[in-house]
Structures are given as structure tokens and as C-alpha cells.
Design an enzyme around this catalytic site. Structure first.
Site, PDB file in Angstrom:
ATOM      1  N   HIS A 156      -8.123   6.932   3.680  1.00 38.93           N
ATOM      2  CA  HIS A 156      -8.254   5.183   3.099  1.00 38.93           C
ATOM      3  C   HIS A 156      -8.286   4.574   1.853  1.00 38.93           C
ATOM      4  CE1 HIS A 156     -10.831   1.304   2.985  1.00 38.93           C
ATOM      5  NE2 HIS A 156      -9.297   1.100   2.861  1.00 38.93           N
TER       6      HIS A 156
ATOM      7  N   MET B 149       1.324  -1.221  -0.402  1.00 42.95           N
ATOM      8  CA  MET B 149       0.239   0.404   0.148  1.00 42.95           C
ATOM      9  C   MET B 149       0.466   0.931  -0.006  1.00 42.95           C
ATOM     10  SD  MET B 149      -3.462  -0.899  -0.320  1.00 42.95           S
ATOM     11  CE  MET B 149      -4.302   0.789  -0.260  1.00 42.95           C
TER      12      MET B 149
END
Length: 739
Positions: free
Chosen positions: A463, A337
Site C-alpha cells: 500500500h 498511483m
């Protein structure tokens, strides 16, 4: 004669240069005013004996984005109003309005003087249809030039002659592919298809276009000449017989009949090529009028054009907070990520410090960007110098002191509260007091993470979804103490990296994950009931979902689903998770070692390429199978969509999401909720709250409490409200205009 949106200059050779440059827009778009002025310009060119022909180009970096679809929305609003008074008159009015642009382009191409379109940048929709109506078309040899007829992506189709001119310039197979997919064409591809005549150096674009007129360009289109033959042959020919039956089948396979506009494109092309050109345009106009009245067109235009543009322009950004120009951004954690966030940040031209526990891990994170951009270079989508520039912007480090001077830090470390606490404290010690700290957590509430911060008002959730380089949505999560500056900075960052921000209040699973977990959970229930796995996956696709729920579980990992379920039980008690579903997941992970795609076996088996994945045959041995003919296939589709839509309604009721635009756009961009519906809330609005509640009650009776409609929906059903009425996003008059 002077114009607001155009200038007209005639040179010594009698060639008029029409330059389109709207004063109040970053990109040229068709509005009522623009079309009115173009109409007058065509008349002026025809009437002036000194003008031999005209070149139309743009005064901006792009040519045009096509029609301002809010104009279509207004047209439909007038139609809805008039329909209550006189349905026949309303239909005629809509038909006439639908044909206005097409009529204008026909006027241009039959004006008796040659027109050339000089395409200098992005040329989309109605603007490309205008270009196709010109007798000559020249595009600049530049990566910035992209031509397309993308209307099908927002529930409509090219209704200003696009479905008739494209298949008269190229073969029907390529025409159908282009029209039904909305694909972008480079100048080289467009020239190879016969859609443009020449490619010129950008500096010589207008001169090349003028030369076409000087060299005797005919002011008559091929289809208006006697003896015109279709490229690739007639509809009723051996080639036509080979193309049309499979084309209809392929469309059905790809769309499941959910997209009326895509079917209308095939009808327009097929029927239009059998008749003279003016009759063909009338056929197109009739289908366009019909498609504009569909629920799908209204919902898709609203969510995938209007709302998407408003959110991309910062519709939810707090007013009065100066925009952040990012000089340096820090990323904590160089795993998959973190490395992905570093890549999209550097791609946006922003310097990045990529920090991990040791230099080797940080370098490995940078190597991910190297791999992604190298792949782009190999495919011809990026240049070697762009790769070098991107990689030069990423600084790997293991030293928190290197975060000094960062405007924003995004934490993407392991999903463990203690690890996140240590990362937050060490980062804040190195940061200036005005810096914003953002966590990329997907499971831990932001308010509890903000307790680790010395300045919680500067703490926010950002997010991302995996893979970061491909997923266009970002959820911005507000903790209880998150301030306006933190929210504004987060939105500025998401916009800078060209993604779409939605603002979500703090809760377990935020918005997207709550909906996705419902989708997966319903599929587990179906498996336990004995529904054959292929029927579950096929029902999801037939309902409009891009990926079946079992395939999606494999992508996100079954062992992760197990961890989330166990954590939910720890936090909320045994009743929070269905024990039968827990048993299914435990069986998959603990008994069979099936973790998902990552270990090559989950609900699917993943053989070595080029073989395709296939459902694991062992699934049918886990539960007694129902006979397929005993399963209500349409009800399966309904269950999968309704369970997500109900969760979206609960999220609105709880005030987690407050703007229906964000709920709709978020559901489509994050997990592909049936785009033809316009999103999870538009799906309910399209059915009507009263009818939807009735459906939900029927499903609750048969399948349980997850189909219980929240009080909000019951109230809306009673009052006959829609989400866009109840939670009107324009009530404050705060609308960021589309380009």
C-alpha cells in the site's frame, strides 16, 4: 602505530594523510573506538616533528554520517541508571560525556599543526563539525557531496561546536537557518556561506587539500586570533537588532514550542557569540546535556534514527529467504498511483512494464514520469541523461503477455473488486509460477482479494501513499495465506525504491488509514459542536501535526470520505458511522458541491495562484458557533492526538501491527503524527500508560466512546508497562544494525 578504523601515511613533504575507513560498516560513523583512535592520531601528528600538517579524508564513497546515535542512547541509559544512585554525579558524568567530541575537535584545532578536511561525499553531523574544526576545508565537486548539521531532525542539536563555529564563519541569519532546519548544503552553497574554502575535482581532492598545507595554511582558527570580528556584525548591533526578535518569533511560529532542541540552538548561538570561544563551547555543552535528557530527544532518536534505520535495513524481513534482485517489475493500472509507482521503480534503475486497458492510457501514465523527471532537470536536481535513462526503463503496454518474466507485479487498478479480480487472473496467466503478485488496494482486505489468485501464498498487499514520489512509507499487508517469500520480496522491493516498509496484518483500513480517519472524524465532531474551523486547524498545528484535519480531508477528497462512510455503513451497519458526521459530509458534497482541493472548493476555498487557500466562510453557517473564548484550545490539541494514539493502541491490541517501531515510524512518515513525540505509541509511553488512560477516561466522559481505552492499555496502566516493554522488538535479538 596502527589503527583499526584509520590509516596514516606521511608523504615526502611531511603531510600526513589520515584515511577513515571502518572495516565493518558501509558508512563511517563515530563510535567510542573511532573517537579514541582519533585522539591518538592527533597526539601522533603533534608529537612527530617530521609531520608538518594533516589531511583527513574517507576511504569510502561517503565521508561520514556523523555519530552513531545508539552511542547516545547507551550514554542516556547509563545516566538513568546512575541518577537513581547519585543525581549530581550522574549529571556531571553526562555533561563530561556530552563534551567529549567537542573537546576532541577543540584539541585538534589548537594542536599547533594545520589540519585540512577533504570531503569526498556525504558529510553529516559530528563529521561536519570535525571538518569545521579543521583549519582548511575542501569538498569534491560532485552531486554526492552533501554537508549538513541535521541533528535537530532527531530532537538534539550540533553539540560538538557546530552552534559556535558556523555563526563565526557565516552571518547569523544563514547560520540560524542552517542549524534550525538541518538543511543539506551543496559544495557551492557551503563555499558561498564561507563554511568551506575550496571545491576540487574529485580526483584532485586530496592533492588540493595537501596544497593548502604546502602553501602555508595557518594552524590557528580565525576566532582564536586577536581582533576577530563576527561576519555580519555583533549580536548588539543594528543587524543583530533586526535579526533576533523576528528569529525568535519565526521559531515559535514554525515549532509552536514543541521542539526544545530548536530553541536551544538559538540560545547557544545568541549567548555563545557574546563570550570568548572556549566559554561558548561550555555554554553549548550545558544546553546539549540539558536537551539530551528531554523526552523529545529520547523519543525522536529512537523513532527517527534507530528504528527508521532498522526498518530500512529490513528488520521485519523473514530470515533465510534469499534476497530478490529485480530484473523486471509489472505495474497494472497507469493512473495517478500506478504511474507514480512506475516512476519510483524506474528511478531505482529497475525496468518497468506499465500496463493499462489501452495504449493511450499506458502512454499517459509514462508521461507522468516524464513530467516529474523534467521538473527535476529544470530545478538542477537531475541531468538530461538521467531523464533519458529513467524513461527508457518504462515500457507502456496494453498486452498482459508483456508481463512475462516479471519478478513482481503491483496491481494499482480502480478500487473495485471485480476490476481487481480480472486484472489478477489475466496477469497470473502471463507470469511465471514463482512471481509475486501485490495489490496496492487501500480499502479492500487482502485476504478477500487473494481469493482471486491461483497462488495465494504469493499474494501480498503493498500500500503506497499519494503522491508516491514524495511519501516515504509503504504498508506491506499480509493476507491469511501470504508466505514468507512474498513478504520478503515485498520488503526487498520497498527497500530497492528507497522507501520505508512496515508490515501490517490484514484489516479494514490497515493501520495508517484507521488512524487518519480517526483524526478527520474528531475534526468533524468539533465542527458539529460549533468549534470555529480556524481553531480546529490551528490546534492541530499547535499539537505538532503538519496539516490540519480539514485541510487533509480536502487533499484526500471529501467525496472520497463520503464513499468510505457509505461503504462502511453497507459493510458494518448504520451504527458504524456517526449520523451527524454523515450529514455534515453529505451537506458538503451533495448540497454545496464541495469535493476538496480537486474541484477548488472543500473545507477551504482554493483561489487561483498566487493567492493562498483560505477556510470556506460558509462553514460557520452550518452549525451554531461557540464563542472562541469558551473553547478549551489545549483540550482540542489533546483530543486530536489522543484519538489517533488510541487507535494505534487498538491496532496493537488486535495484532494488526506487532512491532511498536512500525507503529511509531509509520504514524510519522505517513501522516506526520507530531514528530517530537516519537510517534503514536511513543506519545502514550512518554505520558505513561496510567496517566494516558486517565486522560482518555476524562475525554470519554465528555466526548464519547471513541476515547474508550482498550483493555490492553488498562492492563499496561495496571502493570506500569510501556509499549516497548510489552512488545519488545529486540526480544528475539533480531536487530539489523544501523550503518
Amino acid at each position: 602505530m596502527s589503527y583499526i578504523n584509520f590509516t596514516l601515511d606521511t608523504d615526502a613533504d611531511g603531510i600526513a594523510l589520515v584515511t577513515w575507513n571502518m572495516p565493518d560498516r558501509s558508512m563511517n560513523v563515530f563510535t567510542e573506538e573511532v573517537m579514541g583512535e582519533l585522539d591518538k592520531i592527533i597526539d601522533q601528528v603533534v608529537a612527530d616533528a617530521g609531520i608538518k600538517g594533516a589531511v583527513i579524508t574517507s576511504g569510502k564513497d561517503s565521508f561520514s554520517g556523523g555519530a552513531d546515535l545508539t552511542m547516545l542512547q547507551k550514554m542516556l541509559a547509563v545516566f538513568a541508571r546512575e541518577k537513581t544512585k547519585d543525581p549530581q554525579k550522574a549529571a556531571k558524568l553526562l555533561f563530561d560525556n556530552a563534551g567529549r567530541m567537542g573537546g576532541l575537535w577543540r584539541k585538534l584545532e589548537t594542536s599547533g599543526k594545520p589540519w585540512v578536511s577533504a570531503i569526498n561525499g556525504t558529510c553529516m553531523g559530528g563529521a561536519f563539525e570535525l571538518s569545521l574544526a579543521c583549519h582548511g576545508r575542501v569538498a569534491a565537486d560532485s552531486d554526492k557531496v552533501k554537508m549538513a548539521l541535521p541533528e535537530v531532525k532527531v530532537g538534539i542539536f550540533p553539540g560538538a561546536g557546530g552552534t559556535q563555529r558556523v555563526p563565526r564563519l557565516t552571518d547569523q541569519q544563514q547560520a540560524l537557518q542552517m542549524l534550525t532546519s538541518g538543511q543539506n548544503l551543496s559544495p557551492q552553497k557551503a563555499k558561498a556561506m564561507g563554511l568551506i574554502h575550496e571545491i576540487a575535482e574529485p580526483a584532485k581532492l586530496v592533492e588540493t587539500a595537501k596544497a593548502m598545507i604546502r602553501n602555508g595554511l595557518k594552524a590557528v582558527q580565525p576566532w582564536d586570533e586577536k581582533g576577530f570580528k563576527l561576519p555580519g556584525g555583533q549580536i548588539y548591533s543594528p543587524a543583530g537588532f533586526n535579526l533576533w526578535p523576528p528569529a525568535i518569533a519565526i521559531l515559535r511560529r514554525e515549532t509552536y514550542g514543541n521542539y526544545p532542541a530548536a530553541a536551544a540552538i538559538l540560545k547557544c548561538v545568541y549567548e555563545g557569540l557574546l563570550v570568548p570561544f572556549d566559554t561558548a563551547l561550555r555554554i553549548e555543552q550545558r544546553y546539549f546535556t540539558e536537551i539530551m535528557q528531554t523526552r523529545e530527544a529520547a523519543a525522536m532518536i529512537r523513532s527517527l534514527f534507530v528504528s527508521l534505520q532498522e526498518l530500512n535495513k529490513g528488520a521485519r524481513r523473514p530470515a533465510g529467504v534469499p534476497e530478490t534482485k529485480f530484473k523486471k517489475i509489472g505495474i497494472l493500472g497507469a493512473g495517478f498511483m500506478g504511474a507514480g509507482i512506475a516512476y519510483v521503480t524506474a528511478k531505482a534503475g529497475i525496468p518497468v512494464v506499465l500496463l493499462d486497458r489501452d495504449m493511450e492510457s499506458a502512454e499517459k501514465g509514462k508521461a507522468h514520469s516524464d513530467s516529474l523527471v523534467s521538473d527535476q532537470v529544470k530545478k538542477g536536481r537531475a541531468k538530461p541523461e538521467e531523464k533519458d535513462k529513467l524513461l527508457s526503463l518504462i515500457t507502456p503496454t496494453a498486452d498482459y503477455a508483456d508481463l512475462a518474466g516479471c519478478d513482481l507485479v503491483v496491481e494499482a487498478v480502480f478500487e473495485d473488486s471485480a476490476v481487481k479480480k480480472a486484472a489478477t487472473e489475466q496477469a497470473e496467466a502471463a507470469l511465471k509460477s514463482s512471481a509475486i503478485f501485490a495489490s496496492n488496494t487501500s480499502t479492500i482486505p487482502i485476504t478477500s482479494l487473494a481469493k482471486n489468485s491461483a497462488r495465494p501464498k504469493n499474494f501480498v498487499g503493498i500500500h503506497f501513499f499519494s503522491p508516491v514520489d514524495k511519501m516515504m512509507l509503504v504498508e506491506i499487508i499480509l493476507g491469511k495465506k501470504t508466505g514468507d517469500k512474498a513478504l520478503a520480496t515485498a520488503i526487498d522491493f520497498v527497500r530497492a525504491i528507497k522507501k520505508t516498509p512496515i508490515v501490517v496484518n490484514d484489516t479494514r483500513g490497515f493501520y495508517v488509514n484507521r488512524c487518519v480517519l480517526r483524526y478527520m472524524s474528531e475534526a468533524y465532531k468539533m465542527l458539529i459542536e460549533g468549534v470555529p474551523a480556524p481553531m480546529i486547524e490551528n490546534a492541530a498545528k499547535a499539537a505538532g501535526m503538519p496539516v490540519g484535519p480539514l485541510a487533509l480531508t480536502d487533499e484526500t477528497a471529501i467525496d472520497l470520505a463520503q464513499k468510505i462512510m457509505k461503504q462502511t455503513i453497507r459493510d458494518l451497519g448504520d451504527k458504524a458511522v456517526d449520523p451527524k458526521q454523515m450529514a455534515l459530509i453529505n451537506t458538503m458534497v451533495d448540497d454545496h458541491g464541495r469535493f476538496g482541493r480537486k474541484n477548488g472548493k472543500g473545507f477551504y476555498d482554493y483561489p487561483a495562484k498566487p493567492a493562498k487557500k483560505k477556510l470556506w466562510p460558509g462553514l460557520k453557517d452550518l452549525y451554531t458557533q461557540l464563542a472562541p473564548e469558551k473553547v478549551d484550545y489545549e483540550e482540542l490539541q489533546q483530543r486530536l492526538l489522543v484519538t489517533i494514539a488510541l487507535e494505534a493502541a487498538r491496532v496493537m491490541e488486535e495484532g494488526i501491527v506487532t512491532d511498536p517501531r512500525e507503529a511509531d515510524v509509520g504514524s510519522i512518515l505517513a501522516f506526520g503524527f507530531a514528530p517530537y513525540t516519537g510517534g503514536a505509541l511513543s506519545y502514550i509511553d512518554g505520558i505513561g500508560a496510567k496517566e494516558f488512560v486517565k486522560i482518555a477516561k476524562g475525554l470519554q466522559k465528555k466526548y464519547g466512546a471513541e476515547f474508550k481505552a482498550p483493555k490492553l492499555l488498562l492492563d499496561m496502566a495496571e502493570k506500569g508497562e510501556t509499549f516497548y516493554q510489552r512488545f519488545d522488538p529486540y526480544a528475539k535479538g533480531d536487530v539489523k544494525q544501523a550503518a
